[in-house]
Design an enzyme around this catalytic site. Structure first.
Site, PDB file in Angstrom:
ATOM      1  N   GLY A  33       0.699  -1.146   0.098  1.00  0.00           N
ATOM      2  CA  GLY A  33      -0.159  -0.001  -0.006  1.00  0.00           C
ATOM      3  C   GLY A  33       0.900   1.182  -0.081  1.00  0.00           C
ATOM      4  N   LYS A  38      -6.748  -4.241  13.746  1.00  0.00           N
ATOM      5  CA  LYS A  38      -5.552  -3.778  13.929  1.00  0.00           C
ATOM      6  C   LYS A  38      -5.117  -4.251  15.491  1.00  0.00           C
ATOM      7  CE  LYS A  38      -4.837  -1.525  10.624  1.00  0.00           C
ATOM      8  NZ  LYS A  38      -3.556  -1.766   9.367  1.00  0.00           N
ATOM      9  N   THR A  54       5.067  -1.391  20.402  1.00  0.00           N
ATOM     10  CA  THR A  54       3.886  -0.319  19.685  1.00  0.00           C
ATOM     11  C   THR A  54       4.094   1.024  20.113  1.00  0.00           C
ATOM     12  OG1 THR A  54       2.520  -2.431  20.243  1.00  0.00           O
ATOM     13  CG2 THR A  54       1.497  -0.300  19.587  1.00  0.00           C
ATOM     14  N   TYR A 105     -12.339  -3.185  12.246  1.00  0.00           N
ATOM     15  CA  TYR A 105     -11.080  -2.454  11.921  1.00  0.00           C
ATOM     16  C   TYR A 105     -10.229  -2.501  13.253  1.00  0.00           C
ATOM     17  CZ  TYR A 105      -7.546   0.938  10.092  1.00  0.00           C
ATOM     18  OH  TYR A 105      -6.415   1.489  10.004  1.00  0.00           O
TER      19      TYR A 105
END
Length: 252
Positions: free
Chosen positions: A10, A156, A242, A152
């Site tokens: 992407g 994630k 993260t 979504y």
């Protein structure tokens, strides 16, 4: 890092475009893997015009054969892949109770299984060579939830957990795995959502910006800076982490 090959899914537009161009500016050979090959070629041309090296390749991350073909094409053109950036994603905003199983499948196939396919294809070579950087693009939605993005957010959240586990499994092999979680970021996709909200688009964007402590939306280059750090030698002792890039909106 001029000999390193980065594979960005992407990578043609929006956050992915910012990542591709930033990595190109840092000296990586950038393989821009995107469903929109024309847009990928345009991004590659900008990187090359700026003095970098780039290659556009078609990919459909929901198709394992397509992923393998893209990886093979990059290996033929640039050599073995040293850095993966799993950025390809898709979402639509709606209450969970109005979603369907087809919608769930599409969200999970692109946003979660797409990254699994790329990692399953590329990481074995990284382990064999004793070097690799896996950088998965998550979302703050996966850390704290987000209204109208239930599926979504779940996908994630799965990316974050998967990345931590992969990091543990390959930690002794010279391969790191980390997640970058963008907050609200000014991209064509966000603008499209604002336009389709039924309200004044500028007001929608302005409201989002006001909710951020820094009082602005993120930009693709903001996210790309975090990716470039994780891809660099400076981050060799950092894995399973993260990192939110959200102007302080999420302090998880």
């Amino acid at each position: 890092m001029t000999s390193r090959v980065a594979f960005v899914t992407g990578g043609a537009q929006g956050i992915g475009g910012g990542i591709s161009e930033t990595l190109g500016a840092h000296g990586f050979k950038v393989a821009i893997a995107d469903l929109n090959l024309d847009a990928a070629k345009e991004t590659a041309a900008r990187i090359i015009a700026a003095g970098g090296q780039a290659l556009a390749v078609p990919i459909n991350v929901t198709d394992t054969a397509s992923v393998r073909e893209a990886v093979t094409e990059v290996a033929a053109g640039f050599g073995d892949i040293d850095v993966i950036v799993n950025n390809a994603g898709w979402d639509d905003f709606m209450p969970f109770l109005k979603t369907t199983e087809d919608f769930w499948d599409k969200i999970l196939d692109i946003n979660f299984k797409g990254a699994l396919r790329v990692c399953h294809t590329v990481v074995p070579g990284m382990v064999e060579r004793g070097f690799g950087r896996v950088i998965n693009i998550g979302s703050d939605a996966g850390r704290v939830g987000s209204s109208l993005e239930a599926v979504y957010s779940g996908a994630k959240g799965g990316i974050i957990a998967f990345t931590k586990t992969l990091a543990r499994e390959v930690a002794t092999k010279g391969v790191t795995a980390n997640t970058v979680c963008p907050g609200p970021t000014d991209t064509p996709a966000l603008r499209k959502f604002a336009d389709s909200s039924g309200e004044d688009a500028d007001k929608v964007i302005g409201g989002m910006a006001r909710s951020v402590p820094m009082k602005r939306l993120g930009t693709p280059t903001d996210v790309a800076a975090a990716v470039a750090f994780f891809a660099s030698d400076a981050a060799e002792y950092i894995t399973g982490q993260t990192l939110s890039v959200s102007g302080g909106l999420t302090m998880a």
